[in-house]
Design an enzyme around this catalytic site. Structure first.
Site, mmCIF file in Angstrom:
data_model
loop_
_atom_site.group_PDB
_atom_site.id
_atom_site.type_symbol
_atom_site.label_atom_id
_atom_site.label_comp_id
_atom_site.label_asym_id
_atom_site.label_seq_id
_atom_site.Cartn_x
_atom_site.Cartn_y
_atom_site.Cartn_z
ATOM 1 N N HIS A 79 -4.778 -3.456 6.517
ATOM 2 C CA HIS A 79 -4.433 -3.733 5.014
ATOM 3 C C HIS A 79 -5.799 -3.939 4.241
ATOM 4 O O HIS A 79 -6.254 -5.398 4.252
ATOM 5 C CB HIS A 79 -3.458 -4.790 4.691
ATOM 6 C CG HIS A 79 -2.837 -5.051 3.413
ATOM 7 N ND1 HIS A 79 -2.802 -4.454 2.370
ATOM 8 C CD2 HIS A 79 -3.327 -6.601 2.706
ATOM 9 C CE1 HIS A 79 -2.616 -4.863 1.384
ATOM 10 N NE2 HIS A 79 -2.907 -6.312 1.383
ATOM 11 N N ASP A 122 0.932 -1.294 0.001
ATOM 12 C CA ASP A 122 0.039 0.051 -0.163
ATOM 13 C C ASP A 122 0.811 1.215 -0.074
ATOM 14 O O ASP A 122 0.620 2.281 -0.693
ATOM 15 C CB ASP A 122 -0.890 -0.015 1.125
ATOM 16 C CG ASP A 122 -1.877 -1.196 1.535
ATOM 17 O OD1 ASP A 122 -2.396 -1.536 0.503
ATOM 18 O OD2 ASP A 122 -1.332 -1.881 2.521
#
Length: 333
Positions: A187, A159
């Site tokens: 996440h 990410d």
């Protein structure tokens, strides 16, 4: 030559493992003078494919690779390991509720946590990749109580890299010119990709805050954040498979920075056990901005959090609390 490292990769016959193993065995992660023994674990039906991966690793003729151990037995896979990269997890299937997915993964990571406790070195560094990564990591740590909690982390570097890439594209620079991006929380699609402390070095050589370099707060809030949050789903929709190349690259980045340290003028995002920083519940496995040194991480302190950011941070924390509670309930069944 350094003492040989034993590195375990679970789910090693899968597409992430296939994209990852060469970089580990070639010295791109732990250094060009670091001999490696790979421990590769997968489920019994995948042993044939895993054997093929071993053949390919042999055919690469890598000078640092001392041995490849292929197995479907945790006692063999986790024996005396220095690094564990836990990639294998139960994928979400059509019609499966989140609680069902958590329950399936609790069984896997409870077992692997126990295997870490029983067979691995107490100094082992553990990176959990398999989703839901934060909660799977928390469960693995819970069942390996003699291994320090700070030795466990989960992958939010993918990410982080996605966020850097989007800023680089927007500002016309390379990703190397983007620093101090932060991924807060889970996440998942609730994560908070945060540019409020990020910096961009422009083509002119001038360094500006990301907000000043972009000059478009609407883009940051209504395009950038959703793009990063939903990037994994976009890749699945386009490729019909989940991220593999970019995930493997992020795993390598995470491990390399944990091992060798982060640059002086930058930080990275890692899912780690909260110590209560930024009001995040102590003991929650949450992604923070961290700096690494001497194979340890520390949470970056003193960053200003406004009400808008606090709301987003709390939303992803609440999701993690719910996941944790569901997972612990499943553990007790």
């Amino acid at each position: 030559m350094a003492e040989t490292l034993r590195v375990l990769v679970t789910g090693a016959a899968g597409q992430i493992g296939y994209s990852l193993l060469y970089s580990i065995a070639n010295g791109d992660v732990f250094g060009k003078d670091q001999p490696i023994i790979l421990h590769l674990l997968d489920i019994t039906p995948a042993l044939g494919a895993l054997g093929g991966v071993k053949l390919e690793l042999e055919d690469c003729s890598l000078p640092l690779l001392r041995d490849v151990v292929c197995t479907d037995q945790e006692a063999v896979a986790f024996k005396d390991i220095d690094i564990a990269v836990l990639v294998g997890a139960m994928p979400r299937k059509e019609g499966m509720e989140r609680k069902d997915l958590l329950a399936a993964n609790v069984r896997i990571f409870k077992s692997q946590g126990t295997a870490l406790e029983t067979h691995a070195k107490k100094t082992v560094k553990v990176l959990v990749v398999g989703n839901p990564a934060n909660t799977n990591c928390l469960i693995a740590s819970k069942y390996a109580p003699s291994i320090p909690a700070e030795n466990f982390s989960c992958l939010t570097r993918l990410d982080h890299n996605r966020a850097k890439g989007q800023v680089a594209l927007k500002t016309g620079v390379t990703a190397a010119q983007v620093r101090k991006v932060t991924i807060w929380g889970n996440h998942s699609s609730t994560q908070f990709p945060d540019l409020r402390h990020a910096e961009v070095t422009l083509a002119t050589g001038e360094t500006k805050s990301a907000y000043d370099a972009i000059q478009d707060e609407n883009w940051i809030k209504n395009t950038f954040i959703p793009v990063v949050q939903k990037r994994g789903a976009a890749i699945i929709a386009a490729r019909k498979l989940s991220s593999a190349m970019s995930a493997a690259k992020a795993i390598c980045d995470h491990l390399r920075d944990w091992w060798f340290g982060t640059p002086e003028n930058d930080w990275v995002s890692m899912g780690v056990i909260s110590d209560g920083s930024y009001g995040v519940e102590k003991g929650l496995l949450y992604s923070f901005p961290v700096k690494c040194s001497n194979k340890t991480w520390t949470i970056v302190q003193g960053l200003e959090i406004n009400d808008w950011a606090r709301d987003l941070m709390n939303k992803t924390a609440q999701e993690l609390v719910e996941e944790r509670n569901d997972a612990l309930e499943a553990c007790n069944k």
